[in-house]
Enzyme design. Structure first.
Site, PDB file in Angstrom:
ATOM      1  N   TYR A  60      -7.704  33.843 -27.758  1.00  0.00           N
ATOM      2  CA  TYR A  60      -8.502  33.481 -29.275  1.00  0.00           C
ATOM      3  C   TYR A  60      -8.515  34.495 -30.121  1.00  0.00           C
ATOM      4  CZ  TYR A  60     -10.896  28.954 -27.939  1.00  0.00           C
ATOM      5  OH  TYR A  60     -10.346  28.056 -27.801  1.00  0.00           O
ATOM      6  N   ASN A  96     -12.036  21.647 -37.330  1.00  0.00           N
ATOM      7  CA  ASN A  96     -11.060  22.926 -37.569  1.00  0.00           C
ATOM      8  C   ASN A  96     -11.953  24.835 -37.398  1.00  0.00           C
ATOM      9  OD1 ASN A  96      -9.120  21.434 -37.411  1.00  0.00           O
ATOM     10  ND2 ASN A  96      -9.052  22.015 -40.029  1.00  0.00           N
ATOM     11  N   ASP A  98     -11.103  27.034 -38.468  1.00  0.00           N
ATOM     12  CA  ASP A  98      -9.975  28.560 -39.516  1.00  0.00           C
ATOM     13  C   ASP A  98     -10.635  28.651 -40.239  1.00  0.00           C
ATOM     14  OD1 ASP A  98      -9.017  26.459 -40.942  1.00  0.00           O
ATOM     15  OD2 ASP A  98      -7.380  26.302 -39.769  1.00  0.00           O
ATOM     16  N   HIS A 113     -17.204  21.335 -34.381  1.00  0.00           N
ATOM     17  CA  HIS A 113     -16.155  22.350 -32.828  1.00  0.00           C
ATOM     18  C   HIS A 113     -16.415  24.202 -32.876  1.00  0.00           C
ATOM     19  CE1 HIS A 113     -13.540  19.105 -32.204  1.00  0.00           C
ATOM     20  NE2 HIS A 113     -14.660  18.466 -31.829  1.00  0.00           N
ATOM     21  N   THR A 191      -6.104  14.573 -38.193  1.00  0.00           N
ATOM     22  CA  THR A 191      -6.020  14.640 -37.062  1.00  0.00           C
ATOM     23  C   THR A 191      -5.843  13.316 -36.139  1.00  0.00           C
ATOM     24  OG1 THR A 191      -8.765  14.385 -35.979  1.00  0.00           O
ATOM     25  CG2 THR A 191      -8.755  13.196 -37.985  1.00  0.00           C
TER      26      THR A 191
HETATM   27  C1  BJW Z   1      -1.156  16.379 -40.191  1.00  0.00           C
HETATM   28  C2  BJW Z   1       0.048  17.689 -40.457  1.00  0.00           C
HETATM   29  C3  BJW Z   1      -0.086  17.627 -42.138  1.00  0.00           C
HETATM   30  C4  BJW Z   1       0.170  17.385 -39.061  1.00  0.00           C
HETATM   31  N1  BJW Z   1      -0.804  16.635 -42.971  1.00  0.00           N
HETATM   32  N2  BJW Z   1      -1.247  15.524 -40.758  1.00  0.00           N
HETATM   33  C5  BJW Z   1     -15.315   9.291 -25.093  1.00  0.00           C
HETATM   34  C6  BJW Z   1     -14.392   8.392 -24.758  1.00  0.00           C
HETATM   35  C7  BJW Z   1     -13.195   9.809 -24.324  1.00  0.00           C
HETATM   36  C8  BJW Z   1     -13.801  10.732 -23.753  1.00  0.00           C
HETATM   37  C9  BJW Z   1     -15.007  11.401 -24.589  1.00  0.00           C
HETATM   38  C10 BJW Z   1     -15.877  10.948 -25.169  1.00  0.00           C
HETATM   39  N3  BJW Z   1     -16.636  11.641 -25.204  1.00  0.00           N
HETATM   40  C11 BJW Z   1     -16.214  12.948 -24.831  1.00  0.00           C
HETATM   41  C12 BJW Z   1     -14.814  12.645 -23.805  1.00  0.00           C
HETATM   42  C13 BJW Z   1     -14.646  14.196 -23.183  1.00  0.00           C
HETATM   43  C14 BJW Z   1     -14.408  15.680 -24.769  1.00  0.00           C
HETATM   44  C15 BJW Z   1     -13.016  13.775 -25.161  1.00  0.00           C
HETATM   45  O1  BJW Z   1     -12.865  13.590 -26.281  1.00  0.00           O
HETATM   46  N4  BJW Z   1     -11.696  13.790 -24.771  1.00  0.00           N
HETATM   47  C16 BJW Z   1     -10.203  13.790 -25.509  1.00  0.00           C
HETATM   48  C17 BJW Z   1      -9.219  14.218 -24.837  1.00  0.00           C
HETATM   49  C18 BJW Z   1     -10.403  12.011 -24.389  1.00  0.00           C
HETATM   50  N5  BJW Z   1     -14.883  15.135 -25.976  1.00  0.00           N
HETATM   51  C19 BJW Z   1     -15.476  16.712 -25.511  1.00  0.00           C
HETATM   52  O2  BJW Z   1     -15.815  16.915 -24.141  1.00  0.00           O
HETATM   53  C20 BJW Z   1     -16.313  16.693 -26.992  1.00  0.00           C
HETATM   54  N6  BJW Z   1     -17.725  16.939 -26.481  1.00  0.00           N
HETATM   55  C21 BJW Z   1     -18.769  15.466 -25.811  1.00  0.00           C
HETATM   56  O3  BJW Z   1     -19.122  14.653 -26.166  1.00  0.00           O
HETATM   57  O4  BJW Z   1     -19.539  16.244 -25.199  1.00  0.00           O
HETATM   58  C22 BJW Z   1     -20.093  14.855 -24.813  1.00  0.00           C
HETATM   59  C23 BJW Z   1     -18.987  14.500 -22.992  1.00  0.00           C
HETATM   60  C24 BJW Z   1     -18.717  15.856 -22.299  1.00  0.00           C
HETATM   61  C25 BJW Z   1     -18.136  15.749 -21.073  1.00  0.00           C
HETATM   62  C26 BJW Z   1     -17.547  14.239 -21.167  1.00  0.00           C
HETATM   63  C27 BJW Z   1     -18.447  13.430 -22.115  1.00  0.00           C
HETATM   64  C28 BJW Z   1     -19.014  13.500 -23.098  1.00  0.00           C
HETATM   65  C29 BJW Z   1     -16.087  18.170 -26.886  1.00  0.00           C
HETATM   66  C30 BJW Z   1     -14.941  18.190 -27.908  1.00  0.00           C
HETATM   67  C31 BJW Z   1     -14.758  19.375 -28.729  1.00  0.00           C
HETATM   68  C32 BJW Z   1     -12.973  19.635 -28.653  1.00  0.00           C
HETATM   69  N7  BJW Z   1     -11.972  21.607 -29.044  1.00  0.00           N
HETATM   70  C33 BJW Z   1     -10.751  21.326 -29.659  1.00  0.00           C
HETATM   71  C34 BJW Z   1     -11.244  22.827 -29.639  1.00  0.00           C
HETATM   72  C35 BJW Z   1     -11.785  23.579 -30.239  1.00  0.00           C
HETATM   73  C36 BJW Z   1     -12.123  24.875 -30.007  1.00  0.00           C
HETATM   74  C37 BJW Z   1     -10.835  25.622 -30.455  1.00  0.00           C
HETATM   75  O5  BJW Z   1     -10.175  24.980 -31.671  1.00  0.00           O
HETATM   76  O6  BJW Z   1     -10.030  26.119 -29.629  1.00  0.00           O
HETATM   77  O7  BJW Z   1     -11.295  21.756 -30.683  1.00  0.00           O
HETATM   78  S1  BJW Z   1     -10.019  20.864 -28.657  1.00  0.00           S
HETATM   79  C38 BJW Z   1      -8.878  20.570 -29.749  1.00  0.00           C
HETATM   80  O8  BJW Z   1      -8.884  18.927 -30.210  1.00  0.00           O
HETATM   81  C39 BJW Z   1      -9.938  20.748 -30.781  1.00  0.00           C
HETATM   82  C40 BJW Z   1      -9.574  20.402 -32.595  1.00  0.00           C
HETATM   83  O9  BJW Z   1     -10.564  20.381 -33.389  1.00  0.00           O
HETATM   84  C41 BJW Z   1      -9.742  18.435 -31.715  1.00  0.00           C
HETATM   85  C42 BJW Z   1      -9.443  17.724 -32.578  1.00  0.00           C
HETATM   86  O10 BJW Z   1      -7.666  18.260 -32.826  1.00  0.00           O
HETATM   87  P1  BJW Z   1      -6.784  17.182 -34.117  1.00  0.00           P
HETATM   88  O11 BJW Z   1      -7.296  18.846 -35.502  1.00  0.00           O
HETATM   89  O12 BJW Z   1      -6.846  16.427 -34.237  1.00  0.00           O
HETATM   90  O13 BJW Z   1      -5.644  18.267 -33.290  1.00  0.00           O
HETATM   91  P2  BJW Z   1      -4.356  17.427 -33.761  1.00  0.00           P
HETATM   92  O14 BJW Z   1      -2.774  18.145 -33.341  1.00  0.00           O
HETATM   93  O15 BJW Z   1      -4.629  16.751 -32.176  1.00  0.00           O
HETATM   94  O16 BJW Z   1      -3.713  16.230 -34.191  1.00  0.00           O
HETATM   95  C43 BJW Z   1      -3.657  17.461 -36.015  1.00  0.00           C
HETATM   96  C44 BJW Z   1      -2.941  15.366 -35.679  1.00  0.00           C
HETATM   97  O17 BJW Z   1      -2.505  16.514 -37.912  1.00  0.00           O
HETATM   98  C45 BJW Z   1      -1.316  15.422 -36.065  1.00  0.00           C
HETATM   99  O18 BJW Z   1      -1.851  13.334 -35.824  1.00  0.00           O
HETATM  100  C46 BJW Z   1      -0.559  14.936 -36.819  1.00  0.00           C
HETATM  101  O19 BJW Z   1       0.212  14.425 -36.846  1.00  0.00           O
HETATM  102  C47 BJW Z   1      -1.224  15.802 -38.189  1.00  0.00           C
HETATM  103  N8  BJW Z   1      -0.441  16.432 -39.325  1.00  0.00           N
HETATM  104  N9  BJW Z   1       0.594  17.955 -40.158  1.00  0.00           N
HETATM  105  C48 BJW Z   1      -1.459  15.604 -42.368  1.00  0.00           C
HETATM  106  N10 BJW Z   1       0.471  18.979 -42.576  1.00  0.00           N
END
Ligand code: BJW
Length: 245
Positions: A60, A96, A98, A113, A191
């Protein structure tokens, strides 16, 4: 393809890492889910912090340094401009941490987040506080130390397995439900649609009668839930997307 905004439209925008990619902030997918050969789970889960708090703080701290050194791009600027025209008919939910939306001028922003630039205690319920320092190890919480506890400071972000603040989810739900007599539009940008509950917002918007748009470099995992998909970099697409009626 143009997203038309008229005086009756309410717009809920969800952004992810892709919106900051053109500013030079790496996405999670870009890094293949790895950081210095550590999995994202090792650095972005409560268990990872328990196992190696110094590693997590290095991750971080590096991101604090990087985010502070980059600038918002035309995608961020466009969303700030849309908010200026729509006022309270607009809400931006960002995954995000950031701070680039705020630096571009967005004010109606929910950081679902958390924030890279806030720190909290892993033990006591003191308010998260502004913090731009780079830590190489987890500092002790002074409030806990004064009370004889051993709390450690950690980034005020939401890791996998942690709960999103229910107040935040209520606020988003409120914005969706207030749209009942207006035209509701949901727009997701940059996303992967893989992380919940953010990835489920499109379905909530559809249940509320919303029209749903996705702007992304590639089809997101939840692409099938969107009425419209515009493929490409958000810094180029967003400035040309909106049509004002
Ligand atoms: C472009 C581009 C350009 C590139 N232009 N596009 C339901 C179903 C299944 C699982 C779960 C569920 N509910 C909860 C869960 C568990 C879990 C989860 O979702 N797991 C999945 C992996 C399946 N969720 C959680 O644990 C959440 N908590 C919760 O729900 O609590 C209750 C619970 C707990 C336990 C079990 C069940 C329920 C909390 C989630 C917290 C996520 N935290 C993070 C870290 C945050 C801090 C940090 O930033 O360090 O958040 S993980 C990471 O992923 C971060 C991001 O915000 C998040 C999403 O990522 P994002 O933003 O989508 O990025 P990328 O890299 O994945 O994608 C980028 C995209 O951009 C790509 O598609 C590219 O193509 C595109 N792109 N350049 C336009 N120029």
């Amino acid at each position: 393809m143009a997203l038309r905004i008229d005086p009756d439209t309410r717009l809920l925008v969800l952004t992810g890492a892709g919106v900051s990619a053109e500013s030079g902030v790496p996405t999670f997918r870009d890094a293949n889910g790895l950081w210095e050969n550590h999995s994202i789970e090792q650095v972005a889960t409560p268990q990872g912090f328990e196992d190696d708090p110094a590693l997590v703080w290095r991750f971080y701290s590096e991101r604090r340094r990087k985010a502070a050194s980059v600038s918002p791009n035309p995608g961020h600027a466009t969303l700030a401009g849309v908010e200026a025209r729509m006022d309270d008919r607009f809400l931006l939910v960002t995954q995000n941490i950031d701070g680039l939306h705020q630096r571009a001028g967005s004010r109606r922003v929910i950081e679902i987040h958390g924030s890279l630039f806030r720190t909290r205690c892993d033990t006591c319920d003191r308010e998260p506080f502004a913090d731009e320092r780079e830590h190489v190890a987890a500092p002790a919480c002074d409030a806990c130390a004064a009370a004889g506890r051993k709390g450690r400071l950690r980034p005020a972000v939401v890791w996998f397995g942690e709960l999103i603040d229910p107040e935040i989810l209520r606020e988003i739900g409120g914005f969706l439900s207030e749209a009942h007599r207006q035209r509701l539009v949901f727009l997701a940008v940059g996303t992967s649609g893989a992380v919940y509950p953010a990835a489920g917002l499109v379905l909530e918007a559809r249940a509320a009668g919303g029209e749903t748009w996705l702007v992304n470099a590639e089809p997101a995992e939840n692409r099938g839930a969107f009425h419209h998909f515009v493929q490409g970099p958000s810094g180029r697409i967003l400035p040309e997307l909106f049509e004002w009626a």
